[in-house]
Design a protein around this motif. Sequence first.
Motif, PDB file in Angstrom:
ATOM      1  N   TYR A  26       2.441   1.755  -3.372  1.00  0.00           N
ATOM      2  CA  TYR A  26       1.459   2.236  -4.342  1.00  0.00           C
ATOM      3  C   TYR A  26       1.242   3.738  -4.189  1.00  0.00           C
ATOM      4  CZ  TYR A  26      -3.084   2.935  -6.586  1.00  0.00           C
ATOM      5  OH  TYR A  26      -4.112   3.398  -7.355  1.00  0.00           O
ATOM      6  N   ILE A  27       1.087   4.200  -2.946  1.00  0.00           N
ATOM      7  CA  ILE A  27       0.897   5.629  -2.697  1.00  0.00           C
ATOM      8  C   ILE A  27       2.100   6.435  -3.162  1.00  0.00           C
ATOM      9  CG2 ILE A  27       0.611   7.364  -0.876  1.00  0.00           C
ATOM     10  CD1 ILE A  27      -0.974   5.232   0.689  1.00  0.00           C
ATOM     11  N   ASP A  28       3.304   5.958  -2.838  1.00  0.00           N
ATOM     12  CA  ASP A  28       4.524   6.654  -3.261  1.00  0.00           C
ATOM     13  C   ASP A  28       4.620   6.728  -4.790  1.00  0.00           C
ATOM     14  OD1 ASP A  28       5.202   7.030  -0.625  1.00  0.00           O
ATOM     15  OD2 ASP A  28       6.613   5.364  -0.561  1.00  0.00           O
ATOM     16  N   HIS A  29       4.210   5.642  -5.440  1.00  0.00           N
ATOM     17  CA  HIS A  29       4.285   5.608  -6.902  1.00  0.00           C
ATOM     18  C   HIS A  29       3.324   6.639  -7.516  1.00  0.00           C
ATOM     19  CE1 HIS A  29       4.682   4.059 -10.972  1.00  0.00           C
ATOM     20  NE2 HIS A  29       3.365   3.971 -11.040  1.00  0.00           N
ATOM     21  N   ILE A  30       2.104   6.717  -6.949  1.00  0.00           N
ATOM     22  CA  ILE A  30       1.114   7.680  -7.464  1.00  0.00           C
ATOM     23  C   ILE A  30       1.590   9.115  -7.240  1.00  0.00           C
ATOM     24  CG2 ILE A  30      -1.227   8.566  -7.189  1.00  0.00           C
ATOM     25  CD1 ILE A  30      -1.068   5.877  -8.650  1.00  0.00           C
ATOM     26  N   LEU A  31       2.163   9.368  -6.057  1.00  0.00           N
ATOM     27  CA  LEU A  31       2.550  10.735  -5.717  1.00  0.00           C
ATOM     28  C   LEU A  31       3.839  11.192  -6.403  1.00  0.00           C
ATOM     29  CD1 LEU A  31       1.750  10.785  -1.893  1.00  0.00           C
ATOM     30  CD2 LEU A  31       0.527  12.011  -3.686  1.00  0.00           C
ATOM     31  N   TRP A  32       4.805  10.304  -6.418  1.00  0.00           N
ATOM     32  CA  TRP A  32       6.137  10.725  -6.871  1.00  0.00           C
ATOM     33  C   TRP A  32       6.720   9.863  -7.983  1.00  0.00           C
ATOM     34  CZ3 TRP A  32       5.549  10.028  -1.334  1.00  0.00           C
ATOM     35  CH2 TRP A  32       5.198  11.208  -0.684  1.00  0.00           C
ATOM     36  N   GLY A  33       5.972   8.840  -8.377  1.00  0.00           N
ATOM     37  CA  GLY A  33       6.476   7.976  -9.449  1.00  0.00           C
ATOM     38  C   GLY A  33       7.647   7.140  -9.021  1.00  0.00           C
ATOM     39  N   SER A  34       7.757   6.914  -7.677  1.00  0.00           N
ATOM     40  CA  SER A  34       8.895   6.139  -7.162  1.00  0.00           C
ATOM     41  C   SER A  34       8.449   4.805  -6.634  1.00  0.00           C
ATOM     42  CB  SER A  34       9.577   6.914  -6.050  1.00  0.00           C
ATOM     43  OG  SER A  34       8.689   7.176  -4.996  1.00  0.00           O
ATOM     44  N   ILE A  44       0.832  -1.202   0.000  1.00  0.00           N
ATOM     45  CA  ILE A  44       0.000   0.000   0.000  1.00  0.00           C
ATOM     46  C   ILE A  44       0.868   1.255   0.000  1.00  0.00           C
ATOM     47  CG2 ILE A  44      -1.601   1.368   1.399  1.00  0.00           C
ATOM     48  CD1 ILE A  44      -2.938  -1.251   2.211  1.00  0.00           C
ATOM     49  N   LYS A  45       1.901   1.286   0.828  1.00  0.00           N
ATOM     50  CA  LYS A  45       2.795   2.440   0.883  1.00  0.00           C
ATOM     51  C   LYS A  45       3.515   2.629  -0.454  1.00  0.00           C
ATOM     52  CE  LYS A  45       5.100   3.368   4.609  1.00  0.00           C
ATOM     53  NZ  LYS A  45       6.027   3.280   5.763  1.00  0.00           N
TER      54      LYS A  45
END
Length: 316
Positions: free
Chosen positions: A308-316, A305-306
């Motif tokens: 996924y959130i990081d990927h959506i926000l920062w593409g990382s 989950i973390k």
Amino acid sequence: MRKSHPIIGAQATVLIVDLRGFSALMDSVAPTLMVELLNRFFALMAKIVDRHGGLVDKFMGDSVMAVFGVPTRHSDDLIRALNCAIEMQLGMIDLNRQSEARGEPRLYAGIAVSTGDVMAGCFGSEVYNEYTVIGNPVNLASRIEGYALRGQILLSEASFQAAGNRIQIGSVNEVQVKGRSQPVRLYELKAVNEPRLLRVPTIEIRKTPRILVDFPAVFQRVEDKRILPTRLVGQVNDLGYFGLCADLSVMLPPYSEVLMSLAPEFGLDSQVEVYARVLRTQPHNAQFRTNLQFTTIDTPGHRKIKQYIDHILWGS
């Protein structure tokens, strides 16, 4: 066989501290590490109980039961128990700092405190017996403990009334507990005023990223650590590191626990499962908007989950 401590009636305060989400965490750590984490937790809790003049009654799985008022009675046993509970939560912060420095998962605890008349003494047989307490306050504490969130301390009505103006409380909730025909009122402890002001630490006070989402999830109620078969489909609309918001067709009671199965909308190749507890729910467009806090932290599902959130926000 121990022949001391005849069975007597007494008023006592029962404290139960339980690790949140530890059963799920066990699936993601090596058995040796699991034992080390538990032993550190047990050692710390026992030390704090002893410092406040209580008695460790028993270790139960991933929880500790302590009692104040027997076999040694003090005039301030309840206040001792409440200060003990706060120091336990403070101790968990230090424990997690040490674990993070080792690259190990964090642990979080929920605590219940219940006061009333108990029977105390050595129970058992000639083959084996042990000193313990039994009675309604013990049963109630074990039920209340299941409603405590990470870092939270919940008091029974009797403990709240007996403490009076010596404590500060936060939210008050009524819940239906097993074995009780009437709702039980739970009081969230925020601080104890005696012998000095001691506040319950706020867990994860920092702001965490949250994103707007729109995907389905399957929810199953959890009672007494047993997953119920009925599946409820909800729509997740808001997601953060430590919780989410979802619209459900039914109202889930506050403090009830669920297992959530999140479909691979995360862009991953597998389903994500996490345990969570209901914080609040309110009617919304013919459904029930439900806010939930994750009870399992640092598990593979939570890490996904973390990520996924990081990927959506920062593409990382």
